[in-house]
Design a protein around this motif. Structure first.
Motif, mmCIF file in Angstrom:
data_model
loop_
_atom_site.group_PDB
_atom_site.id
_atom_site.type_symbol
_atom_site.label_atom_id
_atom_site.label_comp_id
_atom_site.label_asym_id
_atom_site.label_seq_id
_atom_site.Cartn_x
_atom_site.Cartn_y
_atom_site.Cartn_z
ATOM 1 N N ASN A 14 6.126 13.337 -3.885
ATOM 2 C CA ASN A 14 5.232 12.194 -3.908
ATOM 3 C C ASN A 14 5.360 11.577 -5.292
ATOM 4 O OD1 ASN A 14 2.669 10.718 -4.495
ATOM 5 N ND2 ASN A 14 2.262 11.249 -2.363
ATOM 6 N N ALA A 16 3.735 9.762 -7.145
ATOM 7 C CA ALA A 16 2.628 9.764 -8.106
ATOM 8 C C ALA A 16 2.769 10.921 -9.098
ATOM 9 C CB ALA A 16 1.282 9.874 -7.378
ATOM 10 N N TRP A 46 4.241 5.391 -3.623
ATOM 11 C CA TRP A 46 2.975 4.664 -3.583
ATOM 12 C C TRP A 46 3.264 3.166 -3.616
ATOM 13 C CZ3 TRP A 46 -2.397 6.282 -4.264
ATOM 14 C CH2 TRP A 46 -2.561 7.640 -3.994
ATOM 15 N N CYS A 73 2.424 5.890 0.907
ATOM 16 C CA CYS A 73 1.045 5.907 0.415
ATOM 17 C C CYS A 73 0.673 4.529 -0.128
ATOM 18 C CB CYS A 73 0.877 6.916 -0.703
ATOM 19 S SG CYS A 73 1.313 8.604 -0.242
ATOM 20 N N ARG A 74 -0.226 3.912 0.447
ATOM 21 C CA ARG A 74 -1.071 4.283 1.506
ATOM 22 C C ARG A 74 -1.744 3.061 2.081
ATOM 23 N NH1 ARG A 74 -5.647 6.457 -2.794
ATOM 24 N NH2 ARG A 74 -6.378 4.371 -3.223
ATOM 25 N N GLU A 265 2.333 16.540 -4.467
ATOM 26 C CA GLU A 265 1.544 15.383 -4.893
ATOM 27 C C GLU A 265 0.539 15.838 -5.944
ATOM 28 O OE1 GLU A 265 -1.078 13.603 -1.986
ATOM 29 O OE2 GLU A 265 -0.952 11.651 -2.961
#
Lengths: 292, 292
Positions: A14, A16, A46, A73-74, A265
């Protein structure tokens, strides 16, 4: 249960997790390059990171690297969401060939800004359900499954008023009541199970099994719960540094039929975002093998 | 539903709320005097505050002021608890004529000190159940009911691995399976419902009703959930300053048969503990009338 100890073929990042390197913003293009270099096969970006670079460029680079997505996301934040924004999220998820659009559903309007417009959590839950229902028709038409992500109850006021897997599955059954025998591809609505949000739940094992019986397990997210936890949002731990028995939960998820990526994440303003992004990637890979 | 707007006869003060005044420790004797002066009829003291003054002196002063208790805080922390300490907590609760001993049940051994001995939450839950079972025999003999307090899931690692009212009631039914028609006095095991810990729970209304059907509602605690919440332990809000619809939950509790005190329990290192204790008491009284 799959053996993760020998390689990291089932690791997804992920994005992030390394949105900052040494405290500075790291552009998504650099993250994609770093993942490809480290042999990471999948990512979950993201929207804000995609927008900062531009959708076309991100899409091109993902294809060039042969990366897959484990989610996008998201979408969500329904009580305050605009229909146009949700449409755009769907468009982007389709363009990037995501397997699902992850929904963080929102909660009390205004609470995230520090001033809730009202205190009626039941109303917010009804509005979220209605918002998902409205988006679901578009998602079904686009063949882009929606994954409801129940968030930890400490986010019930400001980020998501769906706080248990049971609650998420109740919404799935209500809005997408396909018979259990229907093929997976037909599932327009499912769930994302994040160990950070769900590990405490005494009904977690049984609800994961329930999700599996309905072919609704669309994503599996990992990080760890630190003791002490010093910030409600940005103090997630690296797998192995906290108290979550991640392999046990992964066992439940796999027993329930999930065979996709394990998506790391981590939001960590005080620790991992301060380190070098490549060091974080290497640690993710190590911990994926030892602690997931 | 009782009208709280005209007086504060049903306000109880959990003495942690003003354990500090202007940042300095406030002795329990001063707290008892201040409550009596402000017409507060009931308190729920913490063991450490009682020990600092001495049980006999606290007992004498409570009787002199004609104060009642709405609970005694606390027994529990089972996976690491010593039997002697639990006995002493029972003794003290009896001496102070408390209506119940509130149990904060503990979780992973060592987690509160920052180093969990293991990650087996299911094992901790089994040990907690066994610990309650062992204490229950003594409590029953002493006619001192035990109130299991489910804590917010954000405390599942380090403070309490009983995190929903449903889970607490499952333990009650297992260990204290009296038929529903039995008189309330016969209940050795019940629950304490704290709005801070439970407000987010989508099953809260139904589980409060379930608790009421079994005469297990032993205590009702109030404070508020702030947005943002800046500390996991010591950032509880004054009633009315946050997002919890407290009157709605009190309505559920009263509909389920609870007619006891509404106990204010606020831990607030950054705000209320910095103010003058009497100002805090006056605010509690005002908010009890307007926001509970």
């Amino acid at each position: 249960m799959r053996d993760f100890s020998q390689d990291h073929r089932w690791l997804s990042l992920n994005t992030a997790t390394i949105r900052k390197s040494r405290g500075q913003d790291l552009p998504l293009t650099s993250i994609l390059d770093a993942c490809a270099e480290r042999g990471i096969r999948a990512i979950s970006p993201w929207r804000d990171q995609v927008h900062a670079v531009g959708l076309a460029e991100v899409s091109r680079r993902i294809q060039a690297h042969g990366l897959e997505l484990s989610g996008y996301c998201r979408g969500g934040m329904f009580p305050a969401a605009d229909a146009q924004g949700l449409q755009a999220a769907l468009d982007e998820a389709c363009e990037l060939n995501a397997p699902c659009l992850v929904l963080v559903v929102g909660a009390l309007p205004g609470a995230l800004q520090g001033q809730a417009a009202h205190k009626d959590l039941a109303l917010a839950r009804t509005q979220v359900r209605d918002g998902i229902a409205a988006l679901l028709e578009d998602a079904r038409a686009r063949r882009m499954p929606l994954a409801i992500e129940p968030l930890h109850p400490m986010y019930a006021a400001d980020r998501a008023c769906i706080n248990t897997l049971a609650q998420a599955l109740d919404v799935c059954e209500l809005l997408d009541p396909l018979p259990p025998g229907a093929p997976r591809a037909a599932r327009a609505l499912g769930v994302a199970v994040d160990v950070y949000h769900t590990w405490w739940d005494p009904k977690l094992a049984e609800q994961i099994a329930r999700a599996g019986q309905q072919d609704r397990l669309l994503a599996f997210h990992v990080c760890d719960w630190l003791t002490p936890t010093t910030d409600l949002l940005n103090d997630r731990g690296m797998m192995g540094d906290g108290v979550i028995d991640i392999p046990r939960i992964r066992g439940w998820v796999e027993d329930a039929g999930f065979a996709g990526y394990s998506e790391v994440e981590i939001f960590s303003s005080g620790n991992w975002w301060q380190r070098d992004g490549d060091e974080v990637l290497r640690t993710c890979i190590d911990r994926h093998r030892s602690s997931v």
